[in-house]
Design an enzyme around this catalytic site. Structure first.
Site, PDB file in Angstrom:
ATOM      1  N   LYS A  78      86.516 -14.555  33.164  1.00 49.18           N
ATOM      2  CA  LYS A  78      87.850 -15.113  33.472  1.00 49.18           C
ATOM      3  C   LYS A  78      88.099 -16.213  32.437  1.00 49.18           C
ATOM      4  O   LYS A  78      88.326 -17.383  32.776  1.00 49.18           O
ATOM      5  CB  LYS A  78      87.849 -15.635  34.923  1.00 49.18           C
ATOM      6  CG  LYS A  78      89.204 -16.070  35.443  1.00 49.18           C
ATOM      7  CD  LYS A  78      90.169 -14.940  35.683  1.00 49.18           C
ATOM      8  CE  LYS A  78      91.507 -15.466  36.178  1.00 49.18           C
ATOM      9  NZ  LYS A  78      92.584 -14.467  36.124  1.00 49.18           N
ATOM     10  N   ASP A 109      90.277  -9.906  36.943  1.00 49.39           N
ATOM     11  CA  ASP A 109      91.373  -9.329  37.733  1.00 49.39           C
ATOM     12  C   ASP A 109      91.784  -7.972  37.179  1.00 49.39           C
ATOM     13  O   ASP A 109      92.001  -7.011  37.928  1.00 49.39           O
ATOM     14  CB  ASP A 109      92.571 -10.288  37.818  1.00 49.39           C
ATOM     15  CG  ASP A 109      92.825 -11.065  36.539  1.00 49.39           C
ATOM     16  OD1 ASP A 109      92.004 -10.972  35.605  1.00 49.39           O
ATOM     17  OD2 ASP A 109      93.839 -11.774  36.460  1.00 49.39           O
ATOM     18  N   ASP A 157      80.784  -4.125  45.186  1.00 54.38           N
ATOM     19  CA  ASP A 157      81.210  -3.549  46.470  1.00 54.38           C
ATOM     20  C   ASP A 157      82.434  -2.663  46.272  1.00 54.38           C
ATOM     21  O   ASP A 157      82.557  -1.600  46.899  1.00 54.38           O
ATOM     22  CB  ASP A 157      81.533  -4.659  47.484  1.00 54.38           C
ATOM     23  CG  ASP A 157      80.340  -4.970  48.376  1.00 54.38           C
ATOM     24  OD1 ASP A 157      79.200  -4.806  47.898  1.00 54.38           O
ATOM     25  OD2 ASP A 157      80.543  -5.368  49.542  1.00 54.38           O
ATOM     26  N   TYR A 189      77.305 -19.545  43.138  1.00 58.81           N
ATOM     27  CA  TYR A 189      76.527 -19.415  44.377  1.00 58.81           C
ATOM     28  C   TYR A 189      75.353 -20.395  44.424  1.00 58.81           C
ATOM     29  O   TYR A 189      74.851 -20.714  45.492  1.00 58.81           O
ATOM     30  CB  TYR A 189      75.989 -17.983  44.537  1.00 58.81           C
ATOM     31  CG  TYR A 189      77.048 -16.932  44.822  1.00 58.81           C
ATOM     32  CD1 TYR A 189      78.392 -17.255  44.910  1.00 58.81           C
ATOM     33  CD2 TYR A 189      76.690 -15.604  45.011  1.00 58.81           C
ATOM     34  CE1 TYR A 189      79.354 -16.298  45.156  1.00 58.81           C
ATOM     35  CE2 TYR A 189      77.654 -14.627  45.272  1.00 58.81           C
ATOM     36  CZ  TYR A 189      78.983 -14.996  45.337  1.00 58.81           C
ATOM     37  OH  TYR A 189      79.927 -14.035  45.586  1.00 58.81           O
ATOM     38  N   ASP A 231      79.275  -9.608  42.412  1.00 58.24           N
ATOM     39  CA  ASP A 231      79.166  -9.399  43.852  1.00 58.24           C
ATOM     40  C   ASP A 231      80.382  -8.615  44.346  1.00 58.24           C
ATOM     41  O   ASP A 231      80.278  -7.615  45.066  1.00 58.24           O
ATOM     42  CB  ASP A 231      79.094 -10.776  44.533  1.00 58.24           C
ATOM     43  CG  ASP A 231      78.712 -10.699  45.994  1.00 58.24           C
ATOM     44  OD1 ASP A 231      78.367  -9.599  46.462  1.00 58.24           O
ATOM     45  OD2 ASP A 231      78.771 -11.738  46.673  1.00 58.24           O
TER      46      ASP A 231
END
Ligand code: NAD
Length: 353
Positions: free
Chosen positions: A186, A219, A247, A141, A243
């Site tokens: 990852k 994942d 959620d 980001y 992020d």
């Protein structure tokens, strides 16, 4: 104790839920013999309307000298033109940077009586009590961005010290809980994730040998969060993965309106806010759920003021209100009648006496 708390109501339902939280903090101060002073300042769209700036200098000055900051939410359709020179969200990003808050802490605790409000099966939700620690000021980001007619790129960079400091925050939290840390990366694909994993493994072995460390690819973590959420204690991860996963985790609790967050740096001064936005669809109706913001105020008491008993009192009062059947519209089930923001706050305050 004496404490100075900056209130940033912001936009939409922000002023309602911050006012509720102030009422709760006033009762806590009375009950426990503290003196909390409140300094209300502008941020977001409200600040743009009043000053042309989404984070006026007076707000920055107040936030830099207070003990803690409690924020409602920023944004709304009035200021959402993507081509606008000044946007409400810029004020929030700048505030996080000014305060140096790199660790975003989002606890997810389920109230048994609200299990029906979650899309996840009740037996899977039993015993869920986890905290996601998201790195807030690095990664993709914040990396260099490019764009031309035929391509675009976002650079993802992590430095060792950024990983070390966020993992330490998460490990210290785990040390005071069930002593389990899950690091999400990852590493099968990304170099930044391989660095993240190396640094995490080394630091945990050297500094926190008594904490059990699990590593998951992002994942797989997305799947495990829904299939076995009660196994998790503290999850630590980088900015973008955090992020997305937070959620997803919010759905375990049934409503965005229930969940709090704290953003912390190297000092005690923190930024506390619910995880939801300004909810323009219900702004001005007096029906917003104040629980997430009031729970954020409890985190403020715990992390910035060191008032653990007071924080627990607030959290217990929220649980008691829920247990007594108090429900705002976002968490009602069939046959239950919704109450207003003010009535929900009244119900929580009754649990403090
Ligand atoms: P939102 O979180 O504001 O609302 C999503 C849905 O959840 C809406 O239906 C809303 O009514 C409901 N909801 C949210 N909080 C609630 C509460 N406390 N009680 C009851 N219902 C609640 O997300 P959005 O609609 O995508 O965004 C609206 C605005 O908020 C946008 O301008 C966005 O940029 C901004 N936003 C701000 C923040 C922040 O200030 N940290 C975070 C997210 C979004």
């Amino acid at each position: 104790m004496d404490a100075m708390i900056v209130l940033l109501p912001g936009d939409g339902i922000g002023p309602d839920v911050v006012a509720s939280s102030k009422r709760v903090l006033d009762v806590i101060a009375d009950n426990f013999g503290h003196r909390f002073s409140f300094n209300e300042q502008l941020i977001g769209g409200a600040a743009i309307d009043a000053t042309g700036d989404s984070l006026p200098q007076s707000t920055i000055a107040s936030c830099e000298t207070c003990d803690a900051v409690l924020l409602g939410a920023v944004g709304g359709p009035k200021w959402s033109d993507p081509n606008a020179a000044v946007r409400p969200e810029q004020g929030l990003l700048k505030l996080r940077s000014v305060l140096g808050v790199y660790a975003n802490i989002r606890p997810v605790r389920i109230h048994d009586q609200l299990a029906g409000a979650s899309p996840i099966r009740k037996d899977i939700l039993a015993g869920v009590d986890l905290v996601v620690v998201r790195e807030l000021t690095g990664g993709i980001y914040f990396g260099e961005k490019t764009r031309d007619a035929s391509s675009a790129s976002d650079l993802c960079v992590y430095h060792v010290h950024e990983i070390e400091r966020i993992v330490r925050v998460a490990a210290k939290l785990a040390a005071g809980r069930r002593k389990k840390l899950c690091s999400v990366d990852k590493a099968n694909v990304l170099e930044t994730s391989r660095l993240w994993r190396d640094v995490t493994d080394r630091l945990m072995a050297e500094e926190f040998p008594d904490i059990a460390v699990e590593t998951l690819l992002v994942d797989a973590a997305a799947m495990h969060l829904l299939s076995r959420p009660s196994d998790f204690d503290v999850i630590v991860t980088e900015n973008m993965f955090g992020d997305i996963l937070t959620d997803e985790a919010s759905m375990l609790a049934g409503s965005l309106g229930m969940l709090p967050s704290a953003s912390l740096g190297d000092t005690l001064r923190g930024l506390y806010e619910p995880i939801h936005g300004s909810a323009p669809d219900i702004a001005g109706l007096g029906i917003a759920n104040p629980c997430g913001t009031i729970a954020s105020a409890a985190m403020l008491l715990r992390h910035s003021l060191g008032l653990e008993a007071e924080a627990c009192a607030v959290e217990s009062a929220i649980s008691a209100a829920i247990a007594s059947g108090a429900r705002t519209a976002d968490i009602v089930s069939d046959g239950e009648s919704p109450i207003s923001t003010t009535e929900m706050t009244d119900a929580i305050i009754r649990g403090l006496s």
